[in-house]
Design an enzyme around this catalytic site. Structure first.
Site, PDB file in Angstrom:
ATOM      1  N   HIS B  11       0.839  -0.962  -0.202  1.00 47.56           N
ATOM      2  CA  HIS B  11      -0.111   0.037   0.153  1.00 47.56           C
ATOM      3  C   HIS B  11       0.849   1.266  -0.065  1.00 47.56           C
ATOM      4  O   HIS B  11       1.516   1.580   1.000  1.00 47.56           O
ATOM      5  CB  HIS B  11      -0.749  -0.023   1.117  1.00 47.56           C
ATOM      6  CG  HIS B  11      -1.855   1.160   1.226  1.00 47.56           C
ATOM      7  ND1 HIS B  11      -1.841   2.032   2.113  1.00 47.56           N
ATOM      8  CD2 HIS B  11      -2.967   1.086   0.472  1.00 47.56           C
ATOM      9  CE1 HIS B  11      -3.080   2.728   2.009  1.00 47.56           C
ATOM     10  NE2 HIS B  11      -3.853   2.232   0.721  1.00 47.56           N
ATOM     11  N   GLY B 170      -6.968  -2.727  13.023  1.00 49.40           N
ATOM     12  CA  GLY B 170      -7.028  -1.847  11.520  1.00 49.40           C
ATOM     13  C   GLY B 170      -7.836  -2.974  10.857  1.00 49.40           C
ATOM     14  O   GLY B 170      -8.809  -2.328   9.848  1.00 49.40           O
ATOM     15  N   ARG B 407      -1.428  14.306   4.206  1.00 51.55           N
ATOM     16  CA  ARG B 407      -1.875  15.378   4.180  1.00 51.55           C
ATOM     17  C   ARG B 407      -0.981  16.454   3.475  1.00 51.55           C
ATOM     18  O   ARG B 407       0.087  16.488   3.625  1.00 51.55           O
ATOM     19  CB  ARG B 407      -1.827  15.824   5.831  1.00 51.55           C
ATOM     20  CG  ARG B 407      -2.413  14.736   6.538  1.00 51.55           C
ATOM     21  CD  ARG B 407      -3.858  15.210   6.737  1.00 51.55           C
ATOM     22  NE  ARG B 407      -4.258  14.003   7.537  1.00 51.55           N
ATOM     23  CZ  ARG B 407      -5.153  12.938   7.217  1.00 51.55           C
ATOM     24  NH1 ARG B 407      -5.589  12.953   5.768  1.00 51.55           N
ATOM     25  NH2 ARG B 407      -5.710  11.916   8.007  1.00 51.55           N
TER      26      ARG B 407
END
Lengths: 719, 590
Positions: B11, B170, B407
């Site tokens: 990922h 998770g 972010r």
């Protein structure tokens, strides 16, 4: 890999059964980390002993009519009838005919001919201004009556076998009277990804490895078998559909450009020192000006590679042609095309119909009573040569306006014969003579010819310099319409801009001009295009010096500065196709490398220099290790064909600093070359290693890698 | 000692580089390849990191890989062959990562491998600036561990307890994410954003899914999960338990879905609060470092800090697997030198590539865009931008080095006036196209943060939520529950962005801006000026600032929106599903 860090203590209260299973799995994993463990697991997996069967797939629901026809979707019209409407064509063009609406046939006349096929049938490079469908319709109406024939254009660039059959099936909703199938150039390795060392599939690699164990020709044979089966399925379906609909089908056997188009591929690994000898013979043949000598060398190359490498056939074809033996050259060129269909080719090759396409279409004729138009015979007769070239072809397979006219005349002859609508139907020869030629504006003609230059620059890897053919098409474009010089300047400006072409003002100007270059003409090709730029500059220098000055000034804006430029980036490769096929085409993880790998004994890079200045280079390079053996060698650095420097390399990365003195460089484009040492002698061992890797699902080099670059940084030293 | 850390193949792959123990560069591959969450070997990120460090490959001493392939495989084998997967079982080969590093990156030197959660732990602790801290890592799964508890001190980092697969917070969160019709490994933050709209009506059910054990432990009731079989995350039993079928992706989000999200979030927070309390008790330390995908749950982070016993919390800007590259590099440095990296508290995520005005000028020239050139006139640039923001414009802001992590923190950001009640809808309509329930985050001048938020410490990475206490109405950044996820902007860290906030404050009295990532829906955050130009053209953003250049929307060629989708498609094309660059929308040859 080491494991220096250990996590803290594991949970103490693991369930004993799970803990035992966990230990077992750890043991297994450790075993799989060894070559032998992995190999054994792969044998089990290849035998289907490990995978859990996939859950029963839900059967695909049968499509309910009305079906879409290619890109055309069914819509209900105001009168309640059906029509099929396509989205507006993209401003940069798309793959289907620019015909907005298709409707069912309402009256018995005009006779409705539906044309199916690939980019050749779609009129690639000329579409939408000139298409085979429109030319065919013009010929049919000219000789058979203006209101008695119509041609529905269902050809599609990138057409594949399965979608071809589906499009034929869907087309029956609009009641064609005759089917014309003009396909075969795309029947290549893209149809058989299941036999590929490049596919991101363990099973495909294993299948390939098993075939490779039979010898270099094994994978080719296996791929051909599968392709034949796929083609048979598609044509059986089409034959059945045609029979059920009671309509005839015409299959056109494609012809390809065998005079101008060449397929250069590296030799696969050959036994003993065969690989090194092959490259040495090739070098001598490429340098020789004596056709007899080249023929001898080509024959020795063929002995070495067993005919598996198209390059050897090309050299033979070239030498035979130079010696006046056109028939022999044509045969060799056909063998070249067939050899290039080998599914493990190293370089991206051009799609060209070979012997298999002819076989498949002949079989369709026998099994389903298709009529066949033998384009190779038609073209040979028309051109007076068994080696058709640039008169009929824009590139490897796409047709010039004349080529389209001749091909469609041959199709028209068959349509007349099958329909019986014309008494004493004319032959294609008379149709070529009497029917008006294809109508295309000078601007569209010029764009197609410049497109031919661009396309050739992007797809031709030849055994001789490409400048002549590139300049031929640039000249032809200017002959067709001198105003295309502006498009050439814009092309240079866009290629040399430091941002994607699509964002450049140059592309915007071109799109607003009468010389719109579309996707098919090569916008969005992400490299400098050095050969093409040179050809444009040379042609403009002769034909339009002011435009040449402007193009050159655009090029010089990309000159080396005092900051480093990494020439190993694909943008600067003189010929990016000289990268391994998966690396050029971005096949999953195979493309994802931080390293440039030389797939040919010489690597070439474009260096743009604004003024005469020394060029400082730093090279980080190595030689690929074979079997862990140390290697050493010398890399020769050249500029413009002249030796300029040399440096030593080994199997470990080394960094070298070099200076190319100013007298070696010329303002503008310079071709910087690295000549790598010979590959290691034992080709059989290299092939065996490749097979072993493929058998465990790991991609492998089927051809020598001559050297590797992590960086080739250059800057102008104006001091 | 120069060390590069690499994470990949699951990922969002990434690379990070420590030069002599200093972090000099880090980037995710997706920002270069333009493939969102690109898991492939980070070749572009690797080359960038070397270039940013001024290093040649020959000057690198080691590569660090962020997890143990053999241990990971043992867990995969334990779970069994998934149903219906690739019959070639490509995952059976634990040698693949090393081969990729050797052959894909060309690396011929030493490779050090570290456990997945050790890499997470290191990405937090060694960059926290704390001499000693408790360390908690929580994610879906690494090799076996799904959560670890430990302590860092100087160059030492140890874990003393871990929870192992299949028991995973998770995976619990991902399972409910999937049940709610969002994509696993992508939609978890949507569930977090949805939660405040609901009520915790399904707490009982959630507590049946996961139960807390002694110490750091917790367990899932596997009857409700199906991820071991590899077909889907949840079992029929979960649907029965919740009394409703799973939501179809893209389907309507009703009160039930909001309540499920709220209940999940509540249970997650409950467990994390309990476990961090235990960790505090176990370590007796004041500082907590957290990493792993679950540490991106900023709502939980906010509660841990506000309601838990730790006095300080550090979560790195790339707390997920991308950050594993950073942690692995730090661990390698420790391994090779015996010393902690010389990093101190990580104050900035600006670790990616930058373009100088001098590099941007020729790009704009080639595009012949009539950009206003403010080189040497920063105050005027900021005034022009602040004027536009005050007038309700949305500004694409491209300045300095690209951020590392999910972010945008004032380097590749979309900025707008947070006081505008219509701004959330406008941003969604113009560019983000995201679910209406998801809030946007504010950036605030650090010096003014306490005036507007219940926040008494810097929050530079937007990784915790807090209550909005502002005297101003801030509808664009205030969530339905009155919370926000602010970024505090330090003038020393990002002077130009701070100056812009100050310019906006002077005009409006509001020292905040909406700050959301500069990307189109489904795309990674823009990396280069070309990406920014394309995203500008394909969105409804009013103004683009590329370093010292300002472009208003009317400066764009009118044909760009028609052409650019092709370019974007191409840049995304090759990866996934065995696709090649030969695709329908591409320049093609056949």
């Amino acid at each position: 890999m080491s494991h220096p860090h250990r996590p803290g203590p594991p949970e103490s209260d693991r369930e004993p059964e799970l803990e035992a299973r966990r230990r077992l799995c750890q043991e297994l994993a450790e075993s799989l980390a060894t070559p032998e463990g992995l190999r054994q697991a792969r044998l089990l997996q290849a035998g289907g002993l490990l995978a859990r069967p996939a859950p029963e797939a839900e059967p695909e629901p049968l499509p309910r009519p009305p079906l879409p026809i290619g890109i055309w979707s069914p819509v209900r019209e105001r009168d309640g009838g059906l029509a099929w409407v396509r989205p507006d064509p993209h401003p940069l063009g798309d793959h289907w005919a620019a015909v907005k609406t298709l409707r069912p046939k309402r009256d018995s006349l005009p006779l409705r001919v539906a044309l199916f096929g690939e980019s050749v049938a779609a009129g690639y490079l000329y579409a939408p201004h000139l298409t085979p469908a429109r030319v065919l319709e013009g010929i049919l109406r000219h000789a058979g009556g203006a209101d008695r024939f119509e041609v529905i254009d269902l050809a599609r660039t990138n057409e594949r076998l399965s979608t071809l059959a589906e499009t034929v099936r869907a087309s029956l909703q609009i009641q064609p009277d005759v089917l014309v199938l003009f396909a075969g150039n795309n029947w290549n390795l893209l149809e058989t990804p299941e036999v590929s060392p490049w596919a991101a599939s363990v099973e495909a690699r294993q299948r390939f490895a098993r075939a490779l164990r039979e010898g270099p020709g094994g994978p080719g044979r296996l791929a051909a078998e599968r392709l034949r089966a796929a083609a048979r399925r598609a044509f059986d379906l089409i034959g059945t559909l045609a029979r059920q609909a009671g309509i005839p089908a015409i299959a056109v056997v494609p012809e390809v450009n065998r005079a101008d188009w060449e397929t250069r591929q590296p030799a696969p690994w050959l036994p003993e020192d065969g690989t090194a000898r092959w490259y040495e013979l090739y070098r001598r043949a490429a340098e020789s000006r004596n056709p007899e000598q080249v023929q001898g060398l080509a024959e020795r190359l063929l002995e070495l590679d067993g005919g598996a490498c198209p390059t050897s056939w090309r050299l033979l074809a070239r030498s035979l042609r130079a010696r006046g033996d056109e028939e022999g050259a044509a045969r060799a060129a056909r063998a070249e095309v067939d050899a290039a269909a080998y599914p493990g080719i190293a370089f991206l090759a051009a799609p060209q119909a070979g012997g298999l396409a002819r076989e498949v279409l002949e079989e369709a004729r026998r099994r389903h009573h298709f009529s066949v138009v033998d384009l190779p015979a038609v073209f040979a007769e028309h051109a007076g040569s068994p080696l058709p070239g640039r008169r009929l072809f824009l590139d490897y397979c796409h047709l010039t306006a004349e080529g389209i006219q001749v091909a469609m005349a041959a199709v028209a002859e068959e349509v007349f014969r099958l329909s019986g609508m014309v008494e004493d139907p004319p032959t294609w020869r008379s149709l070529v003579e009497t029917a008006p030629g294809p109508e295309v504006s000078p601007e569209a003609d010029a764009v197609a010819k410049l497109g031919a230059a661009i396309h050739t620059a992007h797809r031709l890897l030849s055994t001789q310099p490409r400048g002549e053919i590139l300049e031929h098409w640039c000249e032809a474009a200017l002959d067709a319409s001198p105003g295309i010089a502006g498009a050439m300047v814009d092309l240079v400006a866009a290629r040399t801009a430091p941002l994607p072409e699509v964002l450049t003002a140059a592309q915007g100007r071109n799109l607003a001009s009468p010389y719109r270059l579309l996707l098919q003409h090569g916008w969005r090709w992400d490299h400098l295009d050095a050969d093409l730029i040179e050809a444009i500059l040379r042609t403009l220098r002769r034909r339009d010096p002011a435009a040449a000055d402007e193009a050159e000034s655009r090029l010089l804006e990309r000159s080396l500065s005092g900051s480093w430029t990494d020439l190993s980036h694909p943008y600067w490769l003189w010929d990016p196709l000289e990268r391994f096929y998966p690396e050029a085409m971005e096949f999953e993880d195979l493309a994802h490398r931080a390293v440039y790998r030389a797939a040919w004994p010489e690597s070439a890079f474009a260096v743009v220099v604004e003024e005469r200045s020394d060029v400082e280079l730093t090279v980080t390079a190595r030689l690929p290790a074979f079997g862990g053996a140390p290697r050493r060698g010398t890399v020769e650095v050249g500029v413009g064909g002249e030796a300029a420097a040399r440096f030593e390399v080994s199997e470990r990365w080394t960094r070298e600093g070099l200076t190319i003195p100013l007298h070696r460089m010329r303002p503008g484009l310079n071709r910087l070359t690295l000549r790598w040492p010979e590959p290691p002698p034992d080709g059989e061992a290299a092939r065996r290693r490749a097979v072993e890797r493929l058998e465990v699902g790991i991609a492998a080099d089927l051809h020598p890698v001559f050297g590797e670059l992590f960086a080739l940084r250059a800057r102008a030293d104006r001091a | 000692m120069n060390v590069a850390g690499v994470s990949a193949f699951f990922h969002e792959s990434a690379c990070a580089l420590l030069r002599d123990g200093r972090l000099v560069a880090a980037a995710s591959e997706e920002r270069f390849s333009r493939v969102k969450h690109d898991p492939r070997l980070p070749v572009a990120a690797f080359r960038f990191c070397l270039e940013a460090a001024g290093l040649d490959l020959t000057e690198l001493h080691a590569l660090a890989w962020y997890e143990s392939p053999v241990r990971k495989l043992s867990r995969q084998l334990w779970a069994g062959v998934p149903e219906g997967g690739d019959p070639g079982l490509p995952w059976l080969d634990p040698g693949q990562p090393e081969r990729a590093l050797r052959e894909g990156l060309g690396w011929d030197g030493p490779i050090l491998t570290f456990p997945h959660h050790a890499s997470h732990a290191a990405s937090a602790f060694f960059f926290s600036g704390s001499p000693e801290a408790a360390v908690l890592t929580v994610d879906g799964v690494g090799e076996w561990a799904t959560a670890t508890y430990g302590r860092g001190q100087g160059a030492s980092l140890e874990s003393f307890e871990e929870v192992e697969f299949p028991h995973s917070l998770g995976l619990l969160y991902s399972t409910i994410t999937s049940y709610l019709g969002f994509r696993v490994n992508d939609g978890e933050y949507k569930v977090m954003g949805l939660a405040p709209y609901g009520e915790p009506r399904h707490l009982g059910a959630m507590r049946r899914l996961v139960s807390s054990g002694p110490g750091g432990r917790f367990r899932l009731d596997l009857a409700y999960f199906d991820f071991l079989r590899g077909r889907r995350m949840y079992s029929e039993a979960l649907c029965d338990l919740l009394g409703a079928p799973p939501r179809t992706p893209g389907g309507e989000l009703g009160p039930f879905h909001r309540d499920v999200a709220r209940s999940l979030q509540a249970v997650l927070e409950e467990i994390l609060l309990e476990k961090t309390a235990w960790l505090h008790e176990r370590t007796g330390l004041d500082d907590l470092c957290m990493a792993g995908g679950v540490a991106l749950n900023c709502v939980a982070n906010g509660r841990i800090l506000r309601e838990g016993p730790f006095r300080r919390l550090f979560v790195p800007p790339a707390a997920g697997d991308a950050g594993g590259a950073l942690g692995a590099a730090a661990l390698a440095h420790v391994e090779l030198t015996g010393q902690a990296p010389a990093i101190g508290p990580l104050r900035s995520a600006a670790l990616g590539p930058a373009w100088s005005p001098e590099e941007i000028a020729p790009l704009l020239a080639a595009a012949e865009l009539p950009a206003r050139d403010f080189r040497g006139r920063e105050p005027e640039l900021l005034a022009a931008v602040a004027d536009r923001l005050a007038a309700g414009k949305v500004v694409g802001w491209f300045h300095g080095r690209l951020e590392f992590g999910p972010r945008a923190l004032g380097r590749r950001s979309l900025l707008a006036d947070p006081r505008d009640p219509g701004m959330r809808d406008r941003l969604n309509r113009l560019v983000k196209k995201r679910e209406a329930f998801r809030p946007f985050a504010p950036s605030v001048l650090a010096a003014h943060a306490a005036e507007h938020f219940d926040l008494d410490h810097p929050s530079p990475f937007m990784l915790e939520t807090c209550r909005v206490t502002s005297p101003l109405a801030l509808p664009a950044v205030t969530h339905v529950d009155g919370s926000a996820r602010p970024q505090t902007v330090d003038p020393e860290e990002n002077p130009r962005f701070a100056a812009l906030l100050e310019a906006f404050r002077r005009r409006t009295g509001c020292p905040l801006l909406v700050n959301t990532s500069f990307n189109l829906a489904g795309e990674p955050i823009v990396g280069s000026p070309a990406d920014a130009l394309a995203s500008f053209a394909l969105s409804g953003i009013d103004t683009l600032v590329l370093e010292d250049f300002l472009l208003d929307r009317d400066a764009l060629p009118p044909y760009w929106p028609e052409l650019l989708p092709l370019w974007r498609e191409r840049s995304r094309s090759p990866f996934g599903g065995g696709r090649t660059a030969i695709a329908e929308d591409l320049y093609t040859f056949v």
